[in-house]
Design an enzyme around this catalytic site. Structure first.
Site, PDB file in Angstrom:
ATOM      1  N   LYS A 156     -36.121 -61.947  13.671  1.00 25.77           N
ATOM      2  CA  LYS A 156     -37.516 -61.537  13.095  1.00 25.77           C
ATOM      3  C   LYS A 156     -37.430 -60.171  12.777  1.00 25.77           C
ATOM      4  CE  LYS A 156     -41.335 -59.596  13.808  1.00 25.77           C
ATOM      5  NZ  LYS A 156     -41.911 -58.958  12.686  1.00 25.77           N
ATOM      6  N   GLY A 209     -36.448 -51.117  18.413  1.00 28.26           N
ATOM      7  CA  GLY A 209     -37.814 -50.755  18.086  1.00 28.26           C
ATOM      8  C   GLY A 209     -38.121 -49.637  18.935  1.00 28.26           C
ATOM      9  N   SER A 210     -39.767 -49.598  19.030  1.00 31.95           N
ATOM     10  CA  SER A 210     -40.225 -48.349  19.853  1.00 31.95           C
ATOM     11  C   SER A 210     -40.038 -48.733  21.282  1.00 31.95           C
ATOM     12  CB  SER A 210     -41.682 -48.432  19.485  1.00 31.95           C
ATOM     13  OG  SER A 210     -42.413 -49.403  19.622  1.00 31.95           O
ATOM     14  N   THR A 211     -40.160 -47.639  21.949  1.00 29.65           N
ATOM     15  CA  THR A 211     -39.980 -47.739  23.416  1.00 29.65           C
ATOM     16  C   THR A 211     -41.188 -48.551  23.873  1.00 29.65           C
ATOM     17  OG1 THR A 211     -38.759 -45.867  23.604  1.00 29.65           O
ATOM     18  CG2 THR A 211     -40.039 -46.245  25.709  1.00 29.65           C
ATOM     19  N   GLY A 214     -40.910 -52.213  23.206  1.00 30.53           N
ATOM     20  CA  GLY A 214     -39.827 -52.660  24.142  1.00 30.53           C
ATOM     21  C   GLY A 214     -40.051 -52.854  25.458  1.00 30.53           C
ATOM     22  N   GLU A 231     -32.711 -51.680  22.510  1.00 31.77           N
ATOM     23  CA  GLU A 231     -32.374 -50.309  21.901  1.00 31.77           C
ATOM     24  C   GLU A 231     -33.637 -49.760  21.401  1.00 31.77           C
ATOM     25  OE1 GLU A 231     -29.412 -49.286  22.158  1.00 31.77           O
ATOM     26  OE2 GLU A 231     -28.196 -50.928  22.005  1.00 31.77           O
ATOM     27  N   CYS A 265     -32.891 -43.706  15.067  1.00 32.93           N
ATOM     28  CA  CYS A 265     -33.027 -43.438  16.375  1.00 32.93           C
ATOM     29  C   CYS A 265     -32.043 -42.429  17.075  1.00 32.93           C
ATOM     30  CB  CYS A 265     -32.799 -44.530  17.179  1.00 32.93           C
ATOM     31  SG  CYS A 265     -31.570 -45.686  16.716  1.00 32.93           S
ATOM     32  N   GLU A 358     -40.688 -38.110  19.573  1.00 33.78           N
ATOM     33  CA  GLU A 358     -39.597 -38.618  18.435  1.00 33.78           C
ATOM     34  C   GLU A 358     -40.661 -38.604  17.396  1.00 33.78           C
ATOM     35  OE1 GLU A 358     -38.725 -43.009  18.443  1.00 33.78           O
ATOM     36  OE2 GLU A 358     -36.553 -42.327  17.982  1.00 33.78           O
TER      37      GLU A 358
HETATM   38  P1  TAP Z   1     -41.703 -51.600  16.579  1.00 31.66           P
HETATM   39  O1  TAP Z   1     -43.091 -51.397  16.122  1.00 31.66           O
HETATM   40  O2  TAP Z   1     -41.460 -51.241  18.074  1.00 31.66           O
HETATM   41  O3  TAP Z   1     -41.156 -52.762  15.906  1.00 31.66           O
HETATM   42  C1  TAP Z   1     -39.889 -53.154  16.283  1.00 31.66           C
HETATM   43  C2  TAP Z   1     -40.066 -54.599  15.915  1.00 31.66           C
HETATM   44  O4  TAP Z   1     -40.648 -55.258  16.977  1.00 31.66           O
HETATM   45  C3  TAP Z   1     -40.432 -55.182  14.635  1.00 31.66           C
HETATM   46  O5  TAP Z   1     -39.986 -56.342  14.092  1.00 31.66           O
HETATM   47  C4  TAP Z   1     -41.822 -55.572  14.888  1.00 31.66           C
HETATM   48  O6  TAP Z   1     -42.489 -56.372  14.079  1.00 31.66           O
HETATM   49  C5  TAP Z   1     -41.589 -56.105  16.413  1.00 31.66           C
HETATM   50  N1  TAP Z   1     -42.701 -56.309  17.268  1.00 31.66           N
HETATM   51  C6  TAP Z   1     -43.811 -55.502  16.927  1.00 31.66           C
HETATM   52  N2  TAP Z   1     -44.672 -55.941  18.235  1.00 31.66           N
HETATM   53  C7  TAP Z   1     -44.076 -57.017  18.883  1.00 31.66           C
HETATM   54  C8  TAP Z   1     -44.250 -57.746  20.103  1.00 31.66           C
HETATM   55  N3  TAP Z   1     -45.397 -57.610  20.709  1.00 31.66           N
HETATM   56  N4  TAP Z   1     -43.638 -58.783  20.413  1.00 31.66           N
HETATM   57  C9  TAP Z   1     -42.318 -58.961  19.816  1.00 31.66           C
HETATM   58  N5  TAP Z   1     -42.104 -58.056  18.696  1.00 31.66           N
HETATM   59  C10 TAP Z   1     -42.958 -57.127  18.184  1.00 31.66           C
HETATM   60  O7  TAP Z   1     -40.900 -50.397  15.869  1.00 31.66           O
HETATM   61  P2  TAP Z   1     -40.596 -49.815  14.567  1.00 31.66           P
HETATM   62  O8  TAP Z   1     -41.864 -49.185  14.237  1.00 31.66           O
HETATM   63  O9  TAP Z   1     -40.359 -51.087  13.825  1.00 31.66           O
HETATM   64  O10 TAP Z   1     -39.274 -49.036  14.622  1.00 31.66           O
HETATM   65  C11 TAP Z   1     -39.215 -47.648  15.055  1.00 31.66           C
HETATM   66  C12 TAP Z   1     -38.768 -47.440  16.435  1.00 31.66           C
HETATM   67  O11 TAP Z   1     -37.495 -47.969  16.843  1.00 31.66           O
HETATM   68  C13 TAP Z   1     -38.401 -45.917  16.682  1.00 31.66           C
HETATM   69  O12 TAP Z   1     -39.050 -45.338  18.189  1.00 31.66           O
HETATM   70  C14 TAP Z   1     -37.076 -45.994  16.836  1.00 31.66           C
HETATM   71  O13 TAP Z   1     -36.568 -44.828  17.601  1.00 31.66           O
HETATM   72  C15 TAP Z   1     -36.550 -47.272  17.361  1.00 31.66           C
HETATM   73  N6  TAP Z   1     -35.473 -47.654  16.924  1.00 31.66           N
HETATM   74  C16 TAP Z   1     -34.440 -47.726  17.910  1.00 31.66           C
HETATM   75  C17 TAP Z   1     -33.111 -47.792  17.528  1.00 31.66           C
HETATM   76  C18 TAP Z   1     -32.143 -47.886  18.541  1.00 31.66           C
HETATM   77  S1  TAP Z   1     -30.638 -48.393  18.004  1.00 31.66           S
HETATM   78  N7  TAP Z   1     -32.220 -47.306  19.794  1.00 31.66           N
HETATM   79  C19 TAP Z   1     -32.682 -48.435  16.278  1.00 31.66           C
HETATM   80  C20 TAP Z   1     -33.894 -48.404  15.260  1.00 31.66           C
HETATM   81  C21 TAP Z   1     -35.179 -48.102  15.654  1.00 31.66           C
HETATM   82  P3  TAP Z   1     -43.546 -55.830  13.180  1.00 31.66           P
HETATM   83  O14 TAP Z   1     -42.959 -55.136  12.150  1.00 31.66           O
HETATM   84  O15 TAP Z   1     -44.166 -57.248  12.209  1.00 31.66           O
HETATM   85  O16 TAP Z   1     -44.738 -55.177  13.737  1.00 31.66           O
END
Ligand code: TAP
Length: 456
Positions: A156, A209-211, A214, A231, A265, A358
């Protein structure tokens, strides 16, 4: 199956470049069932053939590096040099884990009265949920070891960055992976992602993704004792001791946080400088920040591109309000894209929001510290624990501080923390489990123990 479509926007221009289908929940269910059906065959493919197919997949990706990189520049605003590296990383991760099926050893354990052996067995359907900041590498870190272990995979991608994932799904078929072994589902996290987390045929969620999201996934997964790897976010420290090579430390500090426009991240977004070196370090940092070329990401010389969206740029900008002291800023283009300049701020103390939260953008905070103990205490004063860097010429200090900092990936006199051959993951709220490295298949396998009576 697709209830609607969503726009894919080029962050460098703000213009829509294409649309992709948004799957609905019944569409996600059908794909999960197809992946489950494909599992029965895929797990029986011989280890040598599974390895061969993964090697062929790697070669097909290698042939498409230019195409994948161009897609990522347009969809995510990544610089062309980074995007090529990211596509190459997918190839390398596939190559690395193509050797794994033939090395997924069990053990023979000495016991009385017979022979005891263990088998590593696949879980079933594994779901990889990918964020928008590194669409290609993060997809491959879950996908490659999961496939190597004999699972089928449903990916996804983030709603805003689906293009490279969709193409990688097509490349898998071109490489000869059977239908249903790798499926890419575009759509909203709250619809498709949620369905993947709740569906009983999905046996593992590999989420980045976000904490916040997650944490919710982990709670839902608990209802089915579904396996999770998480992660999550980070607020990593770049600790510079006064005895360090200050020129190197200052020259490398900008890209340790501004790479990928700070949407990383592992970004070293807190710089801690030992007090006697603080003024000199800030002097050296200023020209290094000014030298960061923020420009059209398709330009071969670009160091940094735009942020992912207007909403995200507003979120980043809100961290640098009038109450925050800005030491200096780099340049950024104007125009319709989602640009924000590299920015160095001097917080009033470790309680400030910009120091604690963050930002996920090109904003770095600098504070002074006194001595090793305070360095580790300040570095650990956060809910996160993903990465960090330590700059010193004293090997003993480098090791002492490395052991004292609560983070999964540290580098000494370097900022390199991700390699496909070494484990990657976070302490505390930065995550659960490890990806990559020699043990990644353990996260996608069950261990089965079998005792054979030889006495009866
Ligand atoms: P999120 O909003 O958490 O989204 C991550 C993924 O989860 C997206 O594909 C999102 O889909 C999906 N998602 C959202 N709600 C969901 C739910 N209820 N059930 C299942 N999946 C769902 O994070 P983001 O804004 O994309 O990324 C930024 C964050 O990711 C930052 O906090 C960053 O630190 C963290 N991050 C961490 C790492 C590691 S390796 N630790 C790496 C990269 C990023 P949609 O896009 O369709 O909402």
């Amino acid at each position: 199956m697709a209830s609607s479509v969503s726009d894919v926007v080029d962050p460098a221009t703000g213009r829509t470049v294409t649309t992709v289908p948004q799957l609905d929940a019944p569409g996600a269910d059908a794909a999960i069932e197809a992946a489950h059906a494909a599992f029965a065959e895929w797990r029986r493919v011989s280890p040598a053939d599974r390895g061969r197919l993964l090697r062929r997949f790697a070669e097909v990706v290698d042939g498409a590096i230019g195409e994948l990189a161009a897609l990522e520049v347009r969809n995510s605003g990544h610089t062309i040099a980074n995007a090529r590296w990211e596509a190459g990383n997918v190839r390398d991760v596939l190559h690395y884990y193509s050797a794994a099926p033939e090395r997924a050893f069990g053990r023979q354990i000495p016991v009385a009265g017979g022979v005891d052996i263990t088998f590593q067995e696949p879980l079933g359907v594994v779901c990889v949920v990918v964020p928008w900041n590194f669409p290609m590498p993060i997809l491959s870190w879950g996908m490659a070891p999961a496939l190597a272990a004999g699972n089928t995979v449903v990916v996804k991608p983030a709603e805003v960055t689906p293009l490279t994932a969709v193409r990688i799904g097509e490349l898998a078929l071109e490489a000869g992976l059977p239908d249903g072994v790798l499926t890419v589902l575009t759509g909203k996290g709250s619809v498709v992602g949620d369905r993947l987390v709740r569906h009983p045929l999905v046996r593992k969620i590999c989420f980045t993704g976000s904490t916040e999201v997650g944490t919710g996934i982990m709670a839902l997964a608990a209802e089915q004792v579904k396996r999770v790897t998480l992660e999550l976010g980070g607020k990593s420290a770049n600790i510079v001791f006064a005895d360090a090579d200050l020129e190197r430390a200052a020259a490398s500090a900008p890209m340790a946080v501004f790479d990928n426009a700070g949407q990383d991240c592992c970004a070293r977004s807190r710089i801690l400088v030992e007090r006697p070196a603080y003024d000199r370090f800030l002097e050296l940092l200023e020209p290094a920040v000014a030298a960061v070329r923020v420009t059209d990401p398709s330009d071969e010389d670009a160091d940094m591109g735009p942020l992912i969206s207007a909403a995200h740029r507003d979120r980043v900008a809100a961290y640098v309000d009038d109450s925050v002291e800005v030491a200096y800023r780099g340049e950024a283009p104007g125009g319709d894209g989602f640009w924000y300049p590299p920015t160095v701020v001097l917080p009033g103390g470790a309680g400030d929001r910009v120091w604690r939260e963050e930002v996920f953008g090109p904003v770095v905070s600098v504070l002074a510290f006194d001595g090793e103990e305070e360095a580790a205490t300040m570095a650990n004063d956060t809910q996160y624990g993903l990465s960090g860097s330590i700059w010193t010429r004293d090997v003993g200090r480098a090791l002492r501080v490395s052991r004292a900092v609560e983070a999964g990936n540290l580098s000494v006199n370097s900022h390199a923390s991700v390699r496909y051959s070494t484990p990657f993951g976070g302490y505390k709220s930065s995550g659960l489990g490890r990806e990559l490295g020699p043990d990644a298949l353990d996260a996608f396998s069950e261990t089965k123990n079998v005792f054979i009576d030889t006495e009866g």
